[in-house]
Design a protein around this motif. Structure first.
Motif, PDB file in Angstrom:
ATOM      1  N   PRO A 158      36.310  17.140  13.422  1.00 33.83           N
ATOM      2  CA  PRO A 158      34.980  16.957  14.012  1.00 33.83           C
ATOM      3  C   PRO A 158      33.883  16.588  13.004  1.00 33.83           C
ATOM      4  N   ALA A 159      33.904  17.182  11.810  1.00 33.82           N
ATOM      5  CA  ALA A 159      32.852  16.872  10.825  1.00 33.82           C
ATOM      6  C   ALA A 159      32.907  15.402  10.430  1.00 33.82           C
ATOM      7  N   GLY A 160      34.129  14.869  10.293  1.00 33.87           N
ATOM      8  CA  GLY A 160      34.286  13.467   9.950  1.00 33.87           C
ATOM      9  C   GLY A 160      33.881  12.560  11.110  1.00 33.87           C
ATOM     10  N   VAL A 161      34.275  12.950  12.320  1.00 30.73           N
ATOM     11  CA  VAL A 161      33.942  12.162  13.510  1.00 30.73           C
ATOM     12  C   VAL A 161      32.416  12.075  13.690  1.00 30.73           C
ATOM     13  N   ARG A 162      31.726  13.125  13.294  1.00 29.98           N
ATOM     14  CA  ARG A 162      30.265  13.133  13.404  1.00 29.98           C
ATOM     15  C   ARG A 162      29.634  12.219  12.340  1.00 29.98           C
ATOM     16  N   GLY A 163      30.458  11.712  11.426  1.00 27.56           N
ATOM     17  CA  GLY A 163      29.942  10.792  10.416  1.00 27.56           C
ATOM     18  C   GLY A 163      29.212  11.500   9.292  1.00 27.56           C
ATOM     19  N   LEU A 164      29.670  12.719   8.953  1.00 30.39           N
ATOM     20  CA  LEU A 164      28.992  13.479   7.899  1.00 30.39           C
ATOM     21  C   LEU A 164      29.600  13.158   6.541  1.00 30.39           C
ATOM     22  N   LYS A 165      28.775  13.271   5.506  1.00 34.06           N
ATOM     23  CA  LYS A 165      29.293  13.154   4.139  1.00 34.06           C
ATOM     24  C   LYS A 165      29.655  14.560   3.691  1.00 34.06           C
ATOM     25  N   ILE A 166      30.882  14.712   3.227  1.00 34.54           N
ATOM     26  CA  ILE A 166      31.381  16.070   2.976  1.00 34.54           C
ATOM     27  C   ILE A 166      31.639  16.290   1.496  1.00 34.54           C
ATOM     28  N   ILE A 167      30.972  17.296   0.940  1.00 31.87           N
ATOM     29  CA  ILE A 167      31.124  17.658  -0.474  1.00 31.87           C
ATOM     30  C   ILE A 167      31.828  19.020  -0.522  1.00 31.87           C
ATOM     31  N   ASP A 168      32.727  19.189  -1.508  1.00 40.83           N
ATOM     32  CA  ASP A 168      33.466  20.460  -1.606  1.00 40.83           C
ATOM     33  C   ASP A 168      32.567  21.636  -1.963  1.00 40.83           C
ATOM     34  N   VAL A 169      32.781  22.758  -1.297  1.00 39.77           N
ATOM     35  CA  VAL A 169      32.239  24.037  -1.768  1.00 39.77           C
ATOM     36  C   VAL A 169      33.111  24.454  -2.943  1.00 39.77           C
ATOM     37  N   PRO A 170      32.525  24.680  -4.142  1.00 42.16           N
ATOM     38  CA  PRO A 170      33.370  25.065  -5.283  1.00 42.16           C
ATOM     39  C   PRO A 170      34.077  26.394  -5.015  1.00 42.16           C
ATOM     40  N   PHE A 171      35.337  26.422  -5.364  1.00 36.65           N
ATOM     41  CA  PHE A 171      36.150  27.597  -5.057  1.00 36.65           C
ATOM     42  C   PHE A 171      36.890  28.035  -6.307  1.00 36.65           C
ATOM     43  N   ASP A 172      36.995  29.319  -6.519  1.00 30.76           N
ATOM     44  CA  ASP A 172      37.704  29.856  -7.671  1.00 30.76           C
ATOM     45  C   ASP A 172      39.180  30.052  -7.306  1.00 30.76           C
ATOM     46  N   PRO A 173      40.083  29.309  -7.974  1.00 30.44           N
ATOM     47  CA  PRO A 173      41.494  29.334  -7.576  1.00 30.44           C
ATOM     48  C   PRO A 173      42.206  30.645  -7.897  1.00 30.44           C
ATOM     49  N   VAL A 174      41.611  31.458  -8.759  1.00 33.66           N
ATOM     50  CA  VAL A 174      42.263  32.726  -9.101  1.00 33.66           C
ATOM     51  C   VAL A 174      41.715  33.854  -8.225  1.00 33.66           C
ATOM     52  N   GLU A 175      40.391  33.911  -8.147  1.00 33.55           N
ATOM     53  CA  GLU A 175      39.766  34.950  -7.326  1.00 33.55           C
ATOM     54  C   GLU A 175      39.897  34.643  -5.835  1.00 33.55           C
ATOM     55  N   LEU A 176      40.183  33.378  -5.493  1.00 37.31           N
ATOM     56  CA  LEU A 176      40.316  32.951  -4.101  1.00 37.31           C
ATOM     57  C   LEU A 176      39.037  33.230  -3.320  1.00 37.31           C
ATOM     58  N   GLU A 177      37.914  32.986  -4.003  1.00 32.92           N
ATOM     59  CA  GLU A 177      36.600  33.166  -3.387  1.00 32.92           C
ATOM     60  C   GLU A 177      35.726  31.995  -3.803  1.00 32.92           C
ATOM     61  N   VAL A 178      34.584  31.840  -3.123  1.00 33.61           N
ATOM     62  CA  VAL A 178      33.628  30.803  -3.511  1.00 33.61           C
ATOM     63  C   VAL A 178      33.188  31.040  -4.961  1.00 33.61           C
ATOM     64  N   ASP A 179      33.130  29.962  -5.746  1.00 35.10           N
ATOM     65  CA  ASP A 179      32.598  30.050  -7.112  1.00 35.10           C
ATOM     66  C   ASP A 179      31.071  29.941  -6.993  1.00 35.10           C
ATOM     67  N   LEU A 180      30.444  31.113  -6.918  1.00 34.81           N
ATOM     68  CA  LEU A 180      29.018  31.152  -6.599  1.00 34.81           C
ATOM     69  C   LEU A 180      28.155  30.516  -7.699  1.00 34.81           C
ATOM     70  N   ASP A 181      28.550  30.714  -8.956  1.00 28.95           N
ATOM     71  CA  ASP A 181      27.767  30.120 -10.053  1.00 28.95           C
ATOM     72  C   ASP A 181      27.746  28.607  -9.949  1.00 28.95           C
ATOM     73  N   LEU A 182      28.909  28.048  -9.674  1.00 26.13           N
ATOM     74  CA  LEU A 182      28.994  26.594  -9.550  1.00 26.13           C
ATOM     75  C   LEU A 182      28.269  26.109  -8.287  1.00 26.13           C
ATOM     76  N   PHE A 183      28.377  26.890  -7.212  1.00 25.97           N
ATOM     77  CA  PHE A 183      27.675  26.523  -5.972  1.00 25.97           C
ATOM     78  C   PHE A 183      26.162  26.464  -6.219  1.00 25.97           C
ATOM     79  N   ARG A 184      25.679  27.426  -7.009  1.00 20.37           N
ATOM     80  CA  ARG A 184      24.254  27.487  -7.326  1.00 20.37           C
ATOM     81  C   ARG A 184      23.804  26.219  -8.063  1.00 20.37           C
ATOM     82  N   LYS A 185      24.735  25.617  -8.823  1.00 25.67           N
ATOM     83  CA  LYS A 185      24.389  24.396  -9.557  1.00 25.67           C
ATOM     84  C   LYS A 185      24.531  23.155  -8.672  1.00 25.67           C
ATOM     85  N   VAL A 186      25.607  23.101  -7.898  1.00 23.00           N
ATOM     86  CA  VAL A 186      25.926  21.876  -7.138  1.00 23.00           C
ATOM     87  C   VAL A 186      25.045  21.735  -5.891  1.00 23.00           C
ATOM     88  N   ALA A 187      24.875  22.817  -5.134  1.00 23.24           N
ATOM     89  CA  ALA A 187      24.205  22.724  -3.831  1.00 23.24           C
ATOM     90  C   ALA A 187      22.811  22.080  -3.914  1.00 23.24           C
TER      91      ALA A 187
END
Ligand SMILES: *Cc1c(COP(=O)(O)O)cnc(C)c1O
Length: 449
Positions: A158-187
């Motif tokens: 649905p997000a693609g069908v709506r024609g949205l541009k989609i950027i990854d939420v940074p994720f920590d592959p070890v903690e298996l949680e959002v990488d909040l520090d990186l999100f704070r920089k990218v968002a």
């Protein structure tokens, strides 16, 4: 290919050819009906009675919920919003009554100001959210598939069908949680209109409150697609996304929530009511299966009565299964943080041949799981990923507890570690499953002993 090859089928052509052969061999339409009923019966006998079903998105419904799915009200047409003036059709007073009960029950269960009962799938909910909150061309952020992100919030859904541009939420592959520090920089660089937190592989909670504070700077929304965790959220476990600042929550009624397969959407802000409900009707649903609405209402009542004990046991069982597999030499993600806070257990099965080979091997011993991408995979590895996803909803509702998780882990270890033939393990699985045929955490049968 399409257009040139006139026999093109997206479905497996061999399976379709088998069905054609079955129909060709029938002497009457009545025999064709019998062929359909026989397939249903075979599934019920096998999956319903003889398998250990560990599919994470699957939940058995209570006898009342199942019975309601064939109720008389299911043949009635009732499109539109509740109330005689709002409906296109006359004669809907009892349908209004029952749909209003469903909405009010959902509000209670999710501690929300608004709820809608008409989504025929959580996917439809995702589409409603993107229709309501975005314009084509907007930027959103969403979690990539190897970290558990779901296609509905990515370019092929649905997000693609709506024609949205989609950027990854940074994720920590070890903690298996959002990488909040990186999100704070990218968002702040991309200023997403919506941040979609929707995972089909989901183990640990999201820092919703902190993310909400970051996107508030440009009036961005946090959208929690809690398809899998919905029952946990209802029971007050996992996290409380609306209270933590999510603008809207959707989810599947048929995953941990254990109701009829369909969708739920809840929100608190009155300004969102018109955009969301207008996206639902008249855009995405018209006749919306009132039998399913009745079943959903009853499953919400079950959740109020049994949700907390039921969901706590689901999570305890998942943690026990994760630990038991890990102890037997099958690597499980998140081992350093207790494996999981949901119904899911994710094993890394690369050394046993990968997700698809392992899922097919286990299925030959009546243990039903699915292949899954894990953080070490690339998105394009979706058809041959390294992971195996398991869930504890059904085995919990059948009355199993931590002790039985050890037995299930033994079966899996016999297949993967000791390389026993599936045919050997099969008989033991059927025998183990045999006494577990009754569903608990419902008004008919109460709690397991
Ligand atoms: C399962 C899932 C969906 C789709 O839900 P349906 O109820 O099957 O339509 C959407 N989002 C996520 C994250 C999911 O896991």
């Amino acid at each position: 290919m399409i257009g040139k090859n006139t026999n093109f089928e997206v479905h497996d052509p061999e399976v379709l050819a088998q069905a054609r052969a079955v129909l060709d061999a029938c002497n009457s339409a009545r025999e064709m009906e019998e062929a359909v009923l026989a397939a249903v019966a075979r599934n019920e006998e096998w999956r319903g009675k003889r398998c250990i079903n560990l599919l994470a998105p699957e939940a058995p419904t209570s006898p009342t919920v199942r019975a309601l799915l064939s109720a008389e009200v299911g043949i009635r047409a009732a499109e539109g919003h509740i109330g005689s003036v709002n409906r296109w059709f006359a004669g809907t007073q009892h349908i209004d009554e029952l749909e209003a009960l469903c909405i009010e029950l959902l509000k209670k269960v999710f501690r929300a100001r608004y709820a809608d009962h008409r989504l025929m799938g959580s996917m439809i909910g995702n589409m409603a959210v993107y229709t309501a909150l975005t314009q084509p061309g907007d930027v959103i952020m969403s979690v990539a598939q190897p970290f558990g992100g779901h296609s509905s919030n990515l370019v092929d859904g649905p997000a693609g069908v709506r024609g949205l541009k989609i950027i990854d939420v940074p994720f920590d592959p070890v903690e298996l949680e959002v990488d909040l520090d990186l999100f704070r920089k990218v968002a702040p660089l991309v200023r997403p209109k919506v941040v979609s937190l929707g995972l089909s592989m989901t183990l640990f909670p999201f820092p919703i409150q902190a993310m909400r504070e970051i996107v508030a700077e440009w009036d961005g929304y946090i959208y929690f697609d809690g398809a899998h965790q919905l029952g946990l959220v209802a029971a007050g476990l996992f996290q409380d996304p609306l209270a933590e600042g999510a603008a809207v929550v959707t989810g599947s009624a048929g995953k941990t929530f254990s109701g009829p397969q369909s969708g739920i959407i809840v929100w608190n802000d009155p300004d969102l009511t018109v955009p969301i409900t207008n996206a639902i009707f008249p855009v995405l649903v018209a006749t919306h299966q009132v039998n399913r609405v009745a079943a959903l209402a009853v499953s919400a009542a079950e959740m109020l009565e049994f949700g907390q004990v039921y969901m706590e046991q689901i999570v305890r069982n998942a943690q026990a299964l994760g630990a038991a597999l890990h102890q037997r030499g099958i690597p499980v993600l998140g081992a350093h943080k207790g494996y999981t806070h949901t119904q899911q257990v994710i094993a890394d099965v690369r050394q046993f041949g990968g997700g698809i080979a392992v899922a097919q091997l286990l299925a030959r011993a009546n243990i039903i799981t699915n292949k899954n991408l894990i953080p070490t995979d690339r998105p394009e590895d979706w058809d041959h990923p390294s992971g195996l996803r398991m869930g504890t909803i059904e085995i919990t509702r059948l009355g199993m507890r931590e002790e039985e998780m050890e037995t299930i882990a033994d079966f899996i270890a016999r297949l993967l570690i000791e390389k026993e033939a599936p045919a050997n393990v099969l008989e033991d699985v059927i025998e183990f499953r045999q006494p577990y045929q009754k569903l608990y955490y419902c008004f008919e049968h109460g709690l397991p002993k």
